[in-house]
Design an enzyme around this catalytic site. Structure first.
Site, PDB file in Angstrom:
ATOM      1  N   ARG A 160      16.125 -17.715  14.165  1.00 20.73           N
ATOM      2  CA  ARG A 160      15.953 -17.214  15.518  1.00 20.73           C
ATOM      3  C   ARG A 160      14.568 -16.603  15.656  1.00 20.73           C
ATOM      4  NH1 ARG A 160      19.155 -20.128  17.060  1.00 20.73           N
ATOM      5  NH2 ARG A 160      21.089 -19.770  18.232  1.00 20.73           N
TER       6      ARG A 160
ATOM      7  N   HIS B  23      12.278 -25.709  19.210  1.00 22.94           N
ATOM      8  CA  HIS B  23      13.659 -25.246  19.039  1.00 22.94           C
ATOM      9  C   HIS B  23      14.636 -26.421  19.109  1.00 22.94           C
ATOM     10  CE1 HIS B  23      16.512 -21.573  19.606  1.00 22.94           C
ATOM     11  NE2 HIS B  23      17.061 -22.504  18.831  1.00 22.94           N
TER      12      HIS B  23
END
Length: 319
Positions: free
Chosen positions: A234, A282
């Site tokens: 993350r 991502h």
């Protein structure tokens, strides 16, 4: 289950919910599957499947049994101060796991076999071999986060011959892989690690932990001339200013980053242009709509038969 029970799909992006709604309608023929823009009775919504929902949009759902994340993480859910007190469930899906492992192996090998160096040499018309290229067995890879994703990546890297170790917040075991745990095991894990792979969730305890202090503890005896950071966990884990500083002063040789403090990564970020940084948008573990819908729908149907939900998130731990 009543035929009036509903599943609500809430997905970031205009029209992004449509393929999800269609996928779930095909898998849950007895359910009403709706999006936020549809007319529905909030009291009939028993489950939500969400990815980066607008905060506050779930506030009026008083009959929820469960909220399913459509991605591997749940920080996008836990950040909502108005999130209903329903059970949170994370996705564990073999397709998603395999895709993450593909990405991790790709970038470990890119750095280990110095792919960027040979791209530059081709551009310059330079024929130059590296007599110091070691075998995988002589390269120490450390995987931070030993959940489903991290455990699979560590196992596949070991199959390729790398000297793999793992670290997790709580003690875990992996066949043939030395593991470290907690604050007491972190420094020893970092000292042995030449290529660091990070697959941790975002929690209050992991916030900003990829900083100069942590990077400074990594091993510096690798064939690349410094340690390498690979993060697909993350963006909240990263201190990007520290990462750039360590790249510039030599404490870090290179970084491959799939996640960022702000997403999409702003065009003004120096990470885009730094010669030692690889940016991916991502998408390391992006999975097919059908595969994720299969996993979530199976849980909903099993729950309707009275079976317990699997992969339930502990809110206080955030995973």
């Amino acid at each position: 289950m009543s035929r009036n029970d509903a599943l609500l799909l809430v997905v970031e992006g205009r029209d992004a919910a449509t393929p999800w709604i269609e996928a779930f309608r095909a898998r849950l023929p007895g359910w009403r599957v709706v999006g936020l823009s549809d007319a529905f009775d909030p009291a009939r919504v028993r489950h939500v499947a969400a990815w980066r929902h607008p905060y506050g949009s779930l506030k009026g759902l008083t009959s929820l049994d469960a909220i399913f994340s459509l991605g591997a993480g749940v920080d996008h859910l836990l950040g909502d101060p108005d999130l209903p007190p329903a059970t949170l469930v994370r996705v564990v899906d073999s397709d998603l796991t395999a895709r993450m492992t593909e990405w991790v192996v790709l970038h470990v090998l890119r750095h280990h076999r110095q792919a960027e160096r040979y791209v530059r040499q081709q551009h310059d018309g330079l024929w130059s071999d590296d007599p110091l290229q070691p075998a995988a067995k002589d390269v120490r890879v450390g995987v931070m986060g030993l959940g489903v994703l991290g455990g699979d990546a560590a196992a596949k890297l070991k199959l390729l011959g790398f000297d793999v170790a793992g670290w997790s917040r709580t003690a875990k075991t992996l066949p043939g892989v030395p593991t470290f745990a907690g604050d007491g095991g972190l420094d020893a894990f970092l000292r042995r690690t030449q290529i660091l792979v990070v697959l941790l969730p975002a929690t209050p305890r992991t916030q900003g932990m990829l900083d100069a202090a942590l990077i400074g503890k990594l091993a510096r005896d690798g064939h690349l001339g410094g340690p390498v950071l690979i993060n697909a966990g993350r963006g909240a884990l990263q201190n990007e200013a520290d990462i750039l500083r360590c790249l510039d002063d030599g404490r870090l040789k290179a970084a491959t980053l799939d996640v960022f403090e702000t997403e999409p990564l702003p065009t003004t970020s120096p990470l885009w242009r730094h010669p030692a940084v690889t940016v991916t948008p991502h998408n390391a573990a992006i999975s097919s709509t059908g595969a994720v819908a299969d996993a979530v729908a199976a849980q909903i149907l099993a729950f309707g038969r009275g079976e317990p939900l699997q992969h339930v998130v502990e809110r206080e731990r955030a995973y």
